[in-house]
Design an enzyme around this catalytic site. Sequence first.
Site, PDB file in Angstrom:
ATOM      1  N   ASP A   1       0.857  -1.188   0.000  1.00 34.65           N
ATOM      2  CA  ASP A   1       0.000   0.000   0.000  1.00 34.65           C
ATOM      3  C   ASP A   1       0.893   1.237   0.000  1.00 34.65           C
ATOM      4  O   ASP A   1       1.973   1.227   0.603  1.00 34.65           O
ATOM      5  CB  ASP A   1      -0.907   0.000   1.246  1.00 34.65           C
ATOM      6  CG  ASP A   1      -2.191   0.786   1.037  1.00 34.65           C
ATOM      7  OD1 ASP A   1      -2.097   1.989   0.726  1.00 34.65           O
ATOM      8  OD2 ASP A   1      -3.283   0.210   1.196  1.00 34.65           O
TER       9      ASP A   1
ATOM     10  N   ASP B   1       3.932   1.911  -4.596  1.00 38.83           N
ATOM     11  CA  ASP B   1       2.911   2.154  -5.609  1.00 38.83           C
ATOM     12  C   ASP B   1       2.858   0.962  -6.556  1.00 38.83           C
ATOM     13  O   ASP B   1       3.838   0.663  -7.244  1.00 38.83           O
ATOM     14  CB  ASP B   1       3.277   3.439  -6.359  1.00 38.83           C
ATOM     15  CG  ASP B   1       2.291   3.805  -7.458  1.00 38.83           C
ATOM     16  OD1 ASP B   1       1.378   3.005  -7.740  1.00 38.83           O
ATOM     17  OD2 ASP B   1       2.444   4.895  -8.038  1.00 38.83           O
TER      18      ASP B   1
ATOM     19  N   PHE C   1      -6.809  -5.120  -4.497  1.00 35.86           N
ATOM     20  CA  PHE C   1      -7.757  -4.063  -4.137  1.00 35.86           C
ATOM     21  C   PHE C   1      -7.335  -2.697  -4.653  1.00 35.86           C
ATOM     22  O   PHE C   1      -8.169  -1.830  -4.864  1.00 35.86           O
ATOM     23  CB  PHE C   1      -7.883  -3.948  -2.609  1.00 35.86           C
ATOM     24  CG  PHE C   1      -8.518  -5.114  -1.933  1.00 35.86           C
ATOM     25  CD1 PHE C   1      -9.880  -5.335  -2.016  1.00 35.86           C
ATOM     26  CD2 PHE C   1      -7.757  -5.995  -1.183  1.00 35.86           C
ATOM     27  CE1 PHE C   1     -10.482  -6.402  -1.377  1.00 35.86           C
ATOM     28  CE2 PHE C   1      -8.343  -7.068  -0.534  1.00 35.86           C
ATOM     29  CZ  PHE C   1      -9.702  -7.273  -0.633  1.00 35.86           C
ATOM     30  N   ALA C   2      -6.023  -2.478  -4.766  1.00 38.33           N
ATOM     31  CA  ALA C   2      -5.490  -1.132  -4.988  1.00 38.33           C
ATOM     32  C   ALA C   2      -6.151  -0.455  -6.184  1.00 38.33           C
ATOM     33  O   ALA C   2      -6.051  -0.935  -7.314  1.00 38.33           O
ATOM     34  CB  ALA C   2      -3.982  -1.203  -5.195  1.00 38.33           C
TER      35      ALA C   2
ATOM     36  N   SER D   1     -16.923  -4.594  -9.272  1.00 39.26           N
ATOM     37  CA  SER D   1     -18.023  -3.807  -8.709  1.00 39.26           C
ATOM     38  C   SER D   1     -19.329  -4.073  -9.438  1.00 39.26           C
ATOM     39  O   SER D   1     -19.341  -4.367 -10.638  1.00 39.26           O
ATOM     40  CB  SER D   1     -17.678  -2.319  -8.813  1.00 39.26           C
ATOM     41  OG  SER D   1     -18.794  -1.507  -8.517  1.00 39.26           O
TER      42      SER D   1
ATOM     43  N   TYR E   1     -14.671   5.645 -13.348  1.00 37.10           N
ATOM     44  CA  TYR E   1     -14.407   4.618 -12.335  1.00 37.10           C
ATOM     45  C   TYR E   1     -15.093   3.309 -12.702  1.00 37.10           C
ATOM     46  O   TYR E   1     -14.483   2.237 -12.720  1.00 37.10           O
ATOM     47  CB  TYR E   1     -14.886   5.081 -10.957  1.00 37.10           C
ATOM     48  CG  TYR E   1     -15.045   3.928  -9.990  1.00 37.10           C
ATOM     49  CD1 TYR E   1     -13.940   3.298  -9.439  1.00 37.10           C
ATOM     50  CD2 TYR E   1     -16.314   3.432  -9.665  1.00 37.10           C
ATOM     51  CE1 TYR E   1     -14.084   2.220  -8.585  1.00 37.10           C
ATOM     52  CE2 TYR E   1     -16.462   2.352  -8.808  1.00 37.10           C
ATOM     53  CZ  TYR E   1     -15.345   1.756  -8.273  1.00 37.10           C
ATOM     54  OH  TYR E   1     -15.489   0.668  -7.446  1.00 37.10           O
TER      55      TYR E   1
ATOM     56  N   LYS F   1     -13.634  -0.773 -14.075  1.00 42.56           N
ATOM     57  CA  LYS F   1     -13.958  -2.118 -13.587  1.00 42.56           C
ATOM     58  C   LYS F   1     -14.377  -3.027 -14.747  1.00 42.56           C
ATOM     59  O   LYS F   1     -13.990  -4.207 -14.800  1.00 42.56           O
ATOM     60  CB  LYS F   1     -15.061  -2.040 -12.529  1.00 42.56           C
ATOM     61  CG  LYS F   1     -14.646  -1.334 -11.256  1.00 42.56           C
ATOM     62  CD  LYS F   1     -13.450  -1.995 -10.585  1.00 42.56           C
ATOM     63  CE  LYS F   1     -13.098  -1.343  -9.274  1.00 42.56           C
ATOM     64  NZ  LYS F   1     -11.905  -1.959  -8.624  1.00 42.56           N
TER      65      LYS F   1
ATOM     66  N   ASN G   1     -19.104   7.778   0.370  1.00 41.06           N
ATOM     67  CA  ASN G   1     -20.013   6.669   0.657  1.00 41.06           C
ATOM     68  C   ASN G   1     -21.033   7.079   1.722  1.00 41.06           C
ATOM     69  O   ASN G   1     -20.772   7.934   2.572  1.00 41.06           O
ATOM     70  CB  ASN G   1     -19.243   5.437   1.118  1.00 41.06           C
ATOM     71  CG  ASN G   1     -18.414   4.831   0.002  1.00 41.06           C
ATOM     72  OD1 ASN G   1     -18.698   5.043  -1.178  1.00 41.06           O
ATOM     73  ND2 ASN G   1     -17.385   4.081   0.362  1.00 41.06           N
TER      74      ASN G   1
ATOM     75  N   ARG H   1     -29.575  13.064  -7.560  1.00 37.57           N
ATOM     76  CA  ARG H   1     -28.180  13.233  -7.962  1.00 37.57           C
ATOM     77  C   ARG H   1     -27.962  12.556  -9.310  1.00 37.57           C
ATOM     78  O   ARG H   1     -28.357  11.413  -9.512  1.00 37.57           O
ATOM     79  CB  ARG H   1     -27.260  12.621  -6.899  1.00 37.57           C
ATOM     80  CG  ARG H   1     -25.791  12.890  -7.097  1.00 37.57           C
ATOM     81  CD  ARG H   1     -25.015  12.451  -5.865  1.00 37.57           C
ATOM     82  NE  ARG H   1     -25.289  11.063  -5.490  1.00 37.57           N
ATOM     83  CZ  ARG H   1     -24.761  10.453  -4.446  1.00 37.57           C
ATOM     84  NH1 ARG H   1     -23.947  11.116  -3.649  1.00 37.57           N
ATOM     85  NH2 ARG H   1     -25.058   9.194  -4.174  1.00 37.57           N
TER      86      ARG H   1
ATOM     87  N   ASP I   1     -27.204   8.458 -10.436  1.00 42.67           N
ATOM     88  CA  ASP I   1     -27.555   7.466  -9.417  1.00 42.67           C
ATOM     89  C   ASP I   1     -28.475   6.390  -9.992  1.00 42.67           C
ATOM     90  O   ASP I   1     -29.488   6.704 -10.633  1.00 42.67           O
ATOM     91  CB  ASP I   1     -28.247   8.139  -8.230  1.00 42.67           C
ATOM     92  CG  ASP I   1     -27.267   8.641  -7.198  1.00 42.67           C
ATOM     93  OD1 ASP I   1     -26.074   8.348  -7.337  1.00 42.67           O
ATOM     94  OD2 ASP I   1     -27.700   9.332  -6.256  1.00 42.67           O
TER      95      ASP I   1
END
Length: 338
Positions: free
Chosen positions: A31, A58, A80-81, A124, A149, A153, A199, A294, A297
């Site tokens: 990390d 990194d 996960f990074a 995700s 984003y 994925k 979140n 928003r 969404d």
Amino acid sequence: MNILVTGGAGFIGSHTVVELKNAGHTPIILDDFSNSDPSVLEGIERILGQKVAFFQGDCTKESVLRTVFEKYSIDGVIHFAAAKAVGESVQNPLKYYDLNIGSLIRLIQVMGEFKVSKLVFSSSCTVYGEPEVIPVTEETPRKPANSPYGNTKSIAEDILRDVIISKQDFQFIALRYFNPIGAHESAEIGELPNGVPSNLVPYITQTAIGLREKLTIFGDNYDTPDGTNIRDFIHVVDLAKAHIAAFEYINDKEDPFYDVFNVGSGLGNSVLELVTTFEEVNDLKLNYTIGPRRSGDTVKIYGDVSKANNLLNWKTEKTLQEALKDAWRWEQKLALKK
């Protein structure tokens, strides 16, 4: 097994590190603290009663990855990074493509060099977009992403699939997360947002503790029972355990292999239901208002998780109520440290 956990100081990563150790594996954290904090390592240590191997660096840099693979005998990777703020990805898409896609490509290349073939990838439910039918299954068609984003994925899943199609000797699983919430029951680790939380639950807890003036619920006129968005919320510890189940599932596979799994509670809870449940289980009143919708969404989404139940022999154990109690306990613990 020695399992490299990239982003292992993050919210989901740190809980997975704890569960890996509890399951008898040896986690190695990589990390750079760009979206986490060194104090997380101390929390992990207090839970486990021992230090965990850690390398600061990194994972978009091949030299860093090679150093880690040379120093430790890695048996597999949980990746996960990534950068994960939807709004920021719209403002700075190149950062997201470079980090989220670049790190995966370089990681697979270095894994190949060191003959490490097992990888569990953090994907995700954003890949489903606005689904026409819910609950979504792994066969539900993916839709164009609402943000860079989300697109990273989808692209990452395509990369994993294409590497396997090319007959390279890897075994990959992509876990499509829904909405992880909560914290470790010890309140030693939990979600640590940088700045204003993106979140929902951290925003709720920060409002309850007084760090935020109020919570705004974005829209109450959606086509749902109470008019607010519906999501699938899963306790972060249950999600962490899904990674161990996924890793153990591919551990005995030798041929090129790729599959995807939904990982959620399998239930749909509305935003308003989440807020009122938080108030009930923690015996407090939250200052919230209803605001305009928003942009971007999704109205409602939750997953069918029977595939993970059946093939990974995994199922959720913790309730929404437990998750919201744990999240509040964590927020209170953070307040004592300040």
